[in-house]
Scaffold this active site. Structure first.
Site, PDB file in Angstrom:
ATOM      1  N   HIS A  74      28.046  -8.316  43.320  1.00  0.00           N
ATOM      2  CA  HIS A  74      27.800  -9.389  44.287  1.00  0.00           C
ATOM      3  C   HIS A  74      27.091 -10.541  43.559  1.00  0.00           C
ATOM      4  O   HIS A  74      27.553 -11.670  43.601  1.00  0.00           O
ATOM      5  CB  HIS A  74      26.969  -8.853  45.454  1.00  0.00           C
ATOM      6  CG  HIS A  74      26.685  -9.843  46.537  1.00  0.00           C
ATOM      7  ND1 HIS A  74      26.295  -9.493  47.800  1.00  0.00           N
ATOM      8  CD2 HIS A  74      26.711 -11.201  46.541  1.00  0.00           C
ATOM      9  CE1 HIS A  74      26.114 -10.578  48.546  1.00  0.00           C
ATOM     10  NE2 HIS A  74      26.355 -11.628  47.797  1.00  0.00           N
ATOM     11  N   GLU A 132      27.473 -17.940  43.888  1.00  0.00           N
ATOM     12  CA  GLU A 132      26.406 -17.129  43.284  1.00  0.00           C
ATOM     13  C   GLU A 132      25.661 -17.908  42.200  1.00  0.00           C
ATOM     14  O   GLU A 132      24.438 -17.847  42.104  1.00  0.00           O
ATOM     15  CB  GLU A 132      26.986 -15.818  42.729  1.00  0.00           C
ATOM     16  CG  GLU A 132      27.482 -14.868  43.811  1.00  0.00           C
ATOM     17  CD  GLU A 132      26.385 -14.443  44.791  1.00  0.00           C
ATOM     18  OE1 GLU A 132      25.326 -14.001  44.343  1.00  0.00           O
ATOM     19  OE2 GLU A 132      26.603 -14.572  46.018  1.00  0.00           O
ATOM     20  N   HIS A 136      21.923 -18.731  43.308  1.00  0.00           N
ATOM     21  CA  HIS A 136      20.968 -17.815  42.655  1.00  0.00           C
ATOM     22  C   HIS A 136      20.803 -18.104  41.160  1.00  0.00           C
ATOM     23  O   HIS A 136      19.691 -18.078  40.638  1.00  0.00           O
ATOM     24  CB  HIS A 136      21.419 -16.367  42.834  1.00  0.00           C
ATOM     25  CG  HIS A 136      21.619 -15.975  44.264  1.00  0.00           C
ATOM     26  ND1 HIS A 136      20.580 -15.770  45.129  1.00  0.00           N
ATOM     27  CD2 HIS A 136      22.753 -15.773  44.984  1.00  0.00           C
ATOM     28  CE1 HIS A 136      21.054 -15.444  46.329  1.00  0.00           C
ATOM     29  NE2 HIS A 136      22.370 -15.442  46.267  1.00  0.00           N
TER      30      HIS A 136
HETATM   31  P1  AMP Z   1      24.575 -14.515  49.057  1.00  0.00           P
HETATM   32  O1  AMP Z   1      24.218 -15.905  49.473  1.00  0.00           O
HETATM   33  O2  AMP Z   1      24.557 -14.318  47.589  1.00  0.00           O
HETATM   34  O3  AMP Z   1      23.877 -13.460  49.846  1.00  0.00           O
HETATM   35  O4  AMP Z   1      26.120 -14.383  49.451  1.00  0.00           O
HETATM   36  C1  AMP Z   1      26.466 -14.464  50.782  1.00  0.00           C
HETATM   37  C2  AMP Z   1      27.719 -15.273  50.922  1.00  0.00           C
HETATM   38  O5  AMP Z   1      28.696 -14.796  50.021  1.00  0.00           O
HETATM   39  C3  AMP Z   1      28.298 -15.142  52.319  1.00  0.00           C
HETATM   40  O6  AMP Z   1      29.005 -16.329  52.607  1.00  0.00           O
HETATM   41  C4  AMP Z   1      29.242 -13.962  52.138  1.00  0.00           C
HETATM   42  O7  AMP Z   1      30.274 -13.978  53.096  1.00  0.00           O
HETATM   43  C5  AMP Z   1      29.771 -14.239  50.752  1.00  0.00           C
HETATM   44  N1  AMP Z   1      30.147 -13.029  50.041  1.00  0.00           N
HETATM   45  C6  AMP Z   1      29.428 -11.902  49.868  1.00  0.00           C
HETATM   46  N2  AMP Z   1      30.103 -11.021  49.122  1.00  0.00           N
HETATM   47  C7  AMP Z   1      31.272 -11.591  48.817  1.00  0.00           C
HETATM   48  C8  AMP Z   1      32.396 -11.197  48.056  1.00  0.00           C
HETATM   49  N3  AMP Z   1      32.466 -10.006  47.440  1.00  0.00           N
HETATM   50  N4  AMP Z   1      33.413 -12.067  47.967  1.00  0.00           N
HETATM   51  C9  AMP Z   1      33.374 -13.276  48.539  1.00  0.00           C
HETATM   52  N5  AMP Z   1      32.346 -13.731  49.269  1.00  0.00           N
HETATM   53  C10 AMP Z   1      31.301 -12.891  49.405  1.00  0.00           C
END
Ligand code: AMP
Length: 266
Positions: A74, A132, A136
């Protein structure tokens, strides 16, 4: 003496301004951003996520004909010890050209698992990798210096701590029937990795497994005081006492009408 001091002062000033320009342009240092305390490597169990795939598109890893049978990435998240975390720390747009040599590995181990595109820090939507990195990765300075450093560090950590293999060698395998005590999942990872992970569940199935690292990338507990693995571990997590690692049957991309890349919701 006065005549020789002025040119020396001038050249010193020129040197200093050249140095500060190169720091500004080659790094992602952010003014006023507090450095993080530790890193969290967040891994996903595709079986849990892909089971709820109803639409397919070419960018969605859940739609590959061969189901994903390993934990996928992730992201790597910088965190603070007080439970908060920084996000979107500098305006450094994701540039796939900077990680082109890593793309085959990213496709394999860091696939998007949805058709919808996540939002980007400064407007619009983009690739999961871009989300990402911008949300982050840009907050990982000065431990991580740039985009290439971020993605290669994550791939290195992922291959060094193979949680799929750790769990399967303890008999904790992908299955649609079996459920495993949450305490066994946590203690198996803790024994092999050397520190307590966090397990996140959805409807009783493992959705994410998170490993934590100090800033020199040595394993550390994810939450302070979480090294007690007991029967009540589930009370402190989103998981029930027994959890599963489900498998899924991929939808076949060509069979789904109206599916286009990046256009459907998850
Ligand atoms: P985060 O901000 O890093 O917690 O990521 C959350 C965002 O990423 C949300 O919009 C999720 O729908 C999306 N997300 C999480 N995992 C995946 C994935 N494997 N592929 C694509 N989008 C993702």
């Amino acid at each position: 003496m006065a005549t020789s001091t002025v040119p020396r002062l001038l050249s010193l000033l020129l040197l200093l301004s050249a140095l500060s320009l190169s720091v500004g342009s080659s790094s992602m240092e952010t003014v006023g951003q507090r450095e993080c305390d530790y890193f969290m490597l967040c891994l996903q169990w595709p079986g849990t996520i892909c089971k709820s795939t109803h639409h397919c598109c070419s960018s969605n890893g859940c739609c590959r004909s061969q189901p994903l049978t390993h934990f996928t990435i992730h992201g790597l998240w910088p965190n603070y010890d007080d439970g908060s975390w920084p996000a979107c720390c500098s305006h450094s747009d994701f540039d796939i050209k900077k990680v082109s040599s890593l793309v085959p590995e990213l496709e394999k181990y860091w696939p998007s698992l949805y058709c919808s595109s996540p939002s980007l820090c400064f407007g619009g939507k983009g690739l999961f990798w871009a989300h990402e990195w911008e949300k982050h990765g840009t907050c990982s300075f000065p431990v991580i210096q740039d985009e290439y450093d971020y993605f290669s560090t994550v791939l290195d950590l992922y291959s060094k701590y193979n949680v799929t293999r750790i769990l399967s060698s303890a008999g904790i395998l992908a299955s649609n029937g079996d459920r495993y005590p949450l305490g066994d999942v946590i203690s198996t990872i803790k024994n092999a990795f050397g520190a307590s992970p966090i397990v996140v569940c959805r409807h009783g199935s493992v959705e994410e497994l998170r490993l934590c690292f100090s800033k020199d990338f040595k394993p550390r507990d994810c939450t302070m005081g979480s090294d007690i693995i007991d029967d009540a571990s589930y009370l402190r997590s989103s998981c029930p006492r027994y959890v599963s690692l489900p498998t899924y049957a991929p939808l076949v991309l060509g069979d789904v009408s109206g599916a286009t890349s990046w256009s459907t919701d998850h």
